[in-house]
Design a protein around this motif. Structure first.
Motif, PDB file in Angstrom:
ATOM      1  N   LEU A  40      21.621  36.881 -53.983  1.00  0.00           N
ATOM      2  CA  LEU A  40      22.238  37.434 -55.196  1.00  0.00           C
ATOM      3  C   LEU A  40      23.688  37.850 -54.950  1.00  0.00           C
ATOM      4  O   LEU A  40      24.550  37.662 -55.810  1.00  0.00           O
ATOM      5  CB  LEU A  40      21.424  38.623 -55.722  1.00  0.00           C
ATOM      6  CG  LEU A  40      20.070  38.243 -56.326  1.00  0.00           C
ATOM      7  CD1 LEU A  40      19.307  39.475 -56.767  1.00  0.00           C
ATOM      8  CD2 LEU A  40      20.223  37.287 -57.505  1.00  0.00           C
ATOM      9  N   GLU A  41      23.960  38.370 -53.762  1.00  0.00           N
ATOM     10  CA  GLU A  41      25.355  38.742 -53.447  1.00  0.00           C
ATOM     11  C   GLU A  41      26.224  37.501 -53.342  1.00  0.00           C
ATOM     12  O   GLU A  41      27.330  37.449 -53.869  1.00  0.00           O
ATOM     13  CB  GLU A  41      25.409  39.518 -52.123  1.00  0.00           C
ATOM     14  CG  GLU A  41      25.080  40.983 -52.308  1.00  0.00           C
ATOM     15  CD  GLU A  41      24.834  41.711 -51.001  1.00  0.00           C
ATOM     16  OE1 GLU A  41      25.267  41.224 -49.935  1.00  0.00           O
ATOM     17  OE2 GLU A  41      24.188  42.783 -51.056  1.00  0.00           O
ATOM     18  N   GLU A  42      25.717  36.481 -52.654  1.00  0.00           N
ATOM     19  CA  GLU A  42      26.522  35.270 -52.441  1.00  0.00           C
ATOM     20  C   GLU A  42      26.756  34.501 -53.736  1.00  0.00           C
ATOM     21  O   GLU A  42      27.828  33.951 -53.962  1.00  0.00           O
ATOM     22  CB  GLU A  42      25.836  34.358 -51.416  1.00  0.00           C
ATOM     23  CG  GLU A  42      25.951  34.885 -49.999  1.00  0.00           C
ATOM     24  CD  GLU A  42      25.652  33.827 -48.965  1.00  0.00           C
ATOM     25  OE1 GLU A  42      24.878  32.906 -49.263  1.00  0.00           O
ATOM     26  OE2 GLU A  42      26.205  33.923 -47.854  1.00  0.00           O
ATOM     27  N   ILE A  43      25.765  34.477 -54.601  1.00  0.00           N
ATOM     28  CA  ILE A  43      25.854  33.669 -55.820  1.00  0.00           C
ATOM     29  C   ILE A  43      26.936  34.208 -56.775  1.00  0.00           C
ATOM     30  O   ILE A  43      27.477  33.474 -57.596  1.00  0.00           O
ATOM     31  CB  ILE A  43      24.465  33.542 -56.484  1.00  0.00           C
ATOM     32  CG1 ILE A  43      24.333  32.161 -57.115  1.00  0.00           C
ATOM     33  CG2 ILE A  43      24.195  34.618 -57.482  1.00  0.00           C
ATOM     34  CD1 ILE A  43      22.946  31.825 -57.568  1.00  0.00           C
ATOM     35  N   GLU A  44      27.283  35.475 -56.604  1.00  0.00           N
ATOM     36  CA  GLU A  44      28.331  36.064 -57.456  1.00  0.00           C
ATOM     37  C   GLU A  44      29.674  35.372 -57.273  1.00  0.00           C
ATOM     38  O   GLU A  44      30.528  35.401 -58.161  1.00  0.00           O
ATOM     39  CB  GLU A  44      28.471  37.560 -57.138  1.00  0.00           C
ATOM     40  CG  GLU A  44      27.428  38.390 -57.852  1.00  0.00           C
ATOM     41  CD  GLU A  44      27.589  39.864 -57.598  1.00  0.00           C
ATOM     42  OE1 GLU A  44      28.646  40.279 -57.101  1.00  0.00           O
ATOM     43  OE2 GLU A  44      26.626  40.585 -57.894  1.00  0.00           O
ATOM     44  N   SER A  45      29.875  34.740 -56.109  1.00  0.00           N
ATOM     45  CA  SER A  45      31.162  34.066 -55.855  1.00  0.00           C
ATOM     46  C   SER A  45      31.158  32.623 -56.352  1.00  0.00           C
ATOM     47  O   SER A  45      32.118  31.891 -56.125  1.00  0.00           O
ATOM     48  CB  SER A  45      31.460  34.034 -54.359  1.00  0.00           C
ATOM     49  OG  SER A  45      30.900  35.082 -53.687  1.00  0.00           O
ATOM     50  N   CYS A  46      30.069  32.173 -56.979  1.00  0.00           N
ATOM     51  CA  CYS A  46      29.963  30.742 -57.335  1.00  0.00           C
ATOM     52  C   CYS A  46      30.283  30.464 -58.801  1.00  0.00           C
ATOM     53  O   CYS A  46      29.883  31.214 -59.688  1.00  0.00           O
ATOM     54  CB  CYS A  46      28.540  30.255 -57.093  1.00  0.00           C
ATOM     55  SG  CYS A  46      28.032  30.354 -55.397  1.00  0.00           S
TER      56      CYS A  46
END
Ligand code: SF4
Length: 406
Positions: free
Chosen positions: A178-184
């Protein structure tokens, strides 16, 4: 027997996971409703494969009418080039589990170009942390890893102690994704079925990750031409049967149908894209050897990718992911590799490892005769000089003594 790299502990974990799956499926597979659905899907697949060119043309038109961009890729390189054209300015791209994406080597492309590919499927994410990065089942890629292995992999990855606690593991990976997907801005998924008449793609999943990935600004869907069917109703029948055979459940937790970019006409009927979901949807329609398979071995294209054939395959239960090609596992993967790649890859994937017992046909909802297809490919392979020395010696003994024995 072919050389294998799979560890004994991986075989044990995989066998255990297959036993549990088999137990869960048992009742459903003996059910008259499932039998009815099997017959129905067999007809659907037969029609689709026999009319693939027409359906392809129709899908192009209907998808475009619906506002979806369609790119036809005749091979893996064309598909990768098209995808890179869309993601080249991105630093991070999210992805759900997709055998077709894996088939074209998307991970290598992103690595080479320095774009971080965020795997959102729990099993796939765990597999990415292993050195071999091999999956053992199309729906449950980490079936060969026990909880001890998983906790150890995650402890290394997150540089902290992770307990052998399934809930703790789920929470940890969930938070990380969920944290990483925020940058996509871009998400990549596959599709389980493509309904040509409706211009709709059907995706099934249990984790909810496809919903997340498909809501990003741009949604790229990589789908093989063999996934084409006529209507949305047919597509749903196909994915329902796939779910029964792959998971032992009658329906998946989620079934996403994508028929256009996200849109609204709430302001004076002015049509705007990208309200909450993707404002741009791109379908990469992939051939990559499927047209050749259609000509030489149409039966291989009936497959719906449920993975049932590997669960009771005596060879797969010993060799695991070393028997098959890429994410196409077991005998069916060996056959598919002939068309996706070439004779050598097919030989290396275990062409002469299959016992030809036919167990896979008994367990396949489409009753695909993988053993017959393998026999035909063996003849072709021998004619091309691809066979083992022991085969030559045995053939000589038969000619000389009328027996394979000395
Ligand atoms: S060959 Fe049959 S059992 Fe195997 S994955 Fe395809 S549909 Fe499922």
């Amino acid at each position: 027997m072919m050389k294998t790299n799979i560890k004994e502990s991986e075989i044990q974990a995989m066998n255990k996971s297959f036993r549990i799956l088999n137990e869960r499926r048992k009742k459903l597979l003996d059910n008259s409703q499932t039998e009815k659905l099997k017959k129905q899907v067999k007809k659907i697949r037969e029609y689709s494969i026999n009319h693939l060119d027409d359906l392809k043309e129709l899908a192009f038109k209907r998808l475009r009418d619906n506002g979806i961009e369609v790119i036809y890729a005749s091979d893996a390189n064309e598909a990768l080039k098209a995808i890179y054209g869309i993601v080249k300015d991105e630093k991070y791209v999210a992805k759900s589990k997709s055998n077709t994406a894996s088939e074209i080597g998307i991970t290598d492309l992103f690595k080479e170009k320095g774009i971080k590919l965020i795997e959102t499927d729990l099993g796939d994410r765990i597999v990415q942390f292993t050195t071999k990065k091999k999956s053992s089942h199309p729906i449950g890629p980490a079936a060969h890893l026990n909880i001890g292995d998983i906790a150890e992999l995650l402890s290394k990855k997150f540089k902290k102690h992770v307990n052998e606690d399934p809930q703790e593991i789920l929470n940890l990976v969930r938070q990380d994704v969920l944290e990483e997907i925020e940058s996509c801005n871009v998400g990549i998924t596959g599709a389980n079925s493509l309904a040509a008449e409706d211009g709709s793609l059907v995706m099934v999943h249990n984790e909810g990750n496809i919903s997340l990935v498909s809501m990003l600004n741009t949604h790229i869907i990589i789908v093989g031409i063999d996934k084409l069917v006529r209507t949305i109703e047919e597509a749903i029948s196909v994915v329902k049967l796939e779910t029964i055979y792959a998971t032992g459940k009658t329906v998946p937790a989620y079934m996403n149908v994508i028929s256009s970019p996200s849109k609204t006409a709430d302001i004076e009927q002015i049509l705007l894209n990208g309200m909450y979901g993707a404002s741009r949807v791109v379908v990469v329609l992939l051939d990559n050897g499927r047209s050749k398979a259609l000509k030489d071995c149409p039966e291989s294209l009936f497959c719906i990718g449920c993975g049932s054939c590997i669960v009771t395959c005596p060879i797969y239960n010993i060799l695991g992911y070393d028997f098959g090609y890429n994410r196409y596992l077991g005998g069916r993967g060996v056959v598919f590799s002939r068309y996706l790649r070439n004779e050598q890859i097919c030989y290396d994937s275990g062409l002469f490892t299959c016992t030809l017992c036919g167990q896979c046909t008994l367990d396949c909802p489409l009753e695909i005769h993988t053993n017959h297809l393998i026999q035909e490919l063996r003849c072709e392979s021998v004619n091309s000089g691809l066979f083992k020395d022991k085969h030559r010696k045995t053939a000589q003994k038969i000619k000389r003594n009328g027996s394979p024995f000395s």
